[in-house]
Write an enzyme that holds these catalytic residues in place. Structure first.
Site: not given
Ligand code: O7M
Length: 249
Positions: A212, A206, A86, A48, A82, A17, A227, A80
């Site tokens: 962790a 984090g 339908i 992911k 989500k 991301d 991040r 990802d």
């Molecule tokens: O480590 P971060 O906080 O920078 O990023 C976390 C990643 O996990 C980010 O891509 C979110 O969209 C995802 N995520 C969550 O942070 N919380 C959730 O409950 C679920 C997800 C996720 O990956 O869902 C599949």
């Protein structure tokens, strides 16, 4: 996932991301992603991807290049999406992402089975890909949906939404569930239901305050980390340090 985690000796799923950039700088986003993958691939087992990259880069123009790089590095590529629509639409979403080379897709169990996630599971089985379900998300508002007390539609008994989702993950044959690292007690509770049959993926380490070691000790199988690695001054060092700190857990 087990093979990739073993061969890389890592339980880290990189959430690839990046912060918003003007769409005119799309090429910059792609090169940043390629550069980070090149630097951190020895310390992670999967990557992911979500809207952060699909929206600016497009699935078949930019993201597919990244998926090829990810798979070429011996890593699993997780989409990802989500998925939450339908059944006919869910199937279409999965077919396109699988065509782009993804190994697995993330879906939302709120949508239910019949005419919901069933077609997604069917296409995933047919193409030998995986489905990971949300079970309890990492943010505060997760309690409003995943944490609700519900009346189970099959048994008529009171239960918790996430307990019901964990049981559905077993019944539907999911390959994993997502439980926030910010809720270690819930990880433990869900692990108790799933045992070794369905893996737990924990995001929220984090940047969101999750720890962790605590998440892994509670029963998480993999950590989803964004991040903390992607925004680090030295992403390779950040991922290798995190990887080392959780070895053996
Ligand atoms: O480590 P971060 O906080 O920078 O990023 C976390 C990643 O996990 C980010 O891509 C979110 O969209 C995802 N995520 C969550 O942070 N919380 C959730 O409950 C679920 C997800 C996720 O990956 O869902 C599949």
């Amino acid at each position: 996932m087990q093979e990739a985690a073993k061969s890389k000796d890592s339980k880290i799923v990189l959430a690839l991301d990046f912060p918003y950039e003007s769409p005119n700088n799309r090429q910059n986003v792609l090169s940043k992603a390629q550069k980070i993958l090149k630097a951190v691939h020895p310390y992670i087992c999967a990557v992911k991807i979500n809207h952060h990259l699909v929206l600016p880069l497009g699935t078949f123009d930019g993201v597919q290049q990244l998926v090829e790089q990810i798979r070429g590095q011996g890593l699993i590529a997780i989409m990802d999406a989500k998925v939450n629509d339908i059944g006919a639409t869910n199937q279409m979403i999965a077919e396109y992402y699988y065509s782009a080379g993804f190994d697995t897709i993330i879906a939302n169990p709120f949508v239910g089975w019949d005419e919901g996630l069933k077609p997604l599971f069917e296409v995933s089985m047919r193409l030998n890909r995986g489905v990971i379900l949300l079970c309890y998300m990492s943010h505060k508002g997760a309690s409003e949906g995943y944490g609700q007390t519900i009346i189970d539609s099959e048994t008529g008994e009171k239960t918790l939404q996430y307990v019901s989702f964990a049981k559905k993950a077993l019944k539907w044959g999911a390959d994993g569930v997502v439980v926030g690292a910010t809720y270690p007690k819930k990880i433990k509770e869900i692990k108790h239901i799933l045992g070794q049959k369905v893996a737990i993926y924990s995001p929220g380490v984090g940047a969101q305050g999750g720890d962790a070691e605590t998440a892994l000790k509670a029963g998480a199988d993999y950590l989803i980390v964004g991040r903390e690695i992607t925004m680090a001054v030295d992403p390779a060092k950040a991922s290798s340090q995190l990887c080392d700190s959780i070895k053996g857990l």
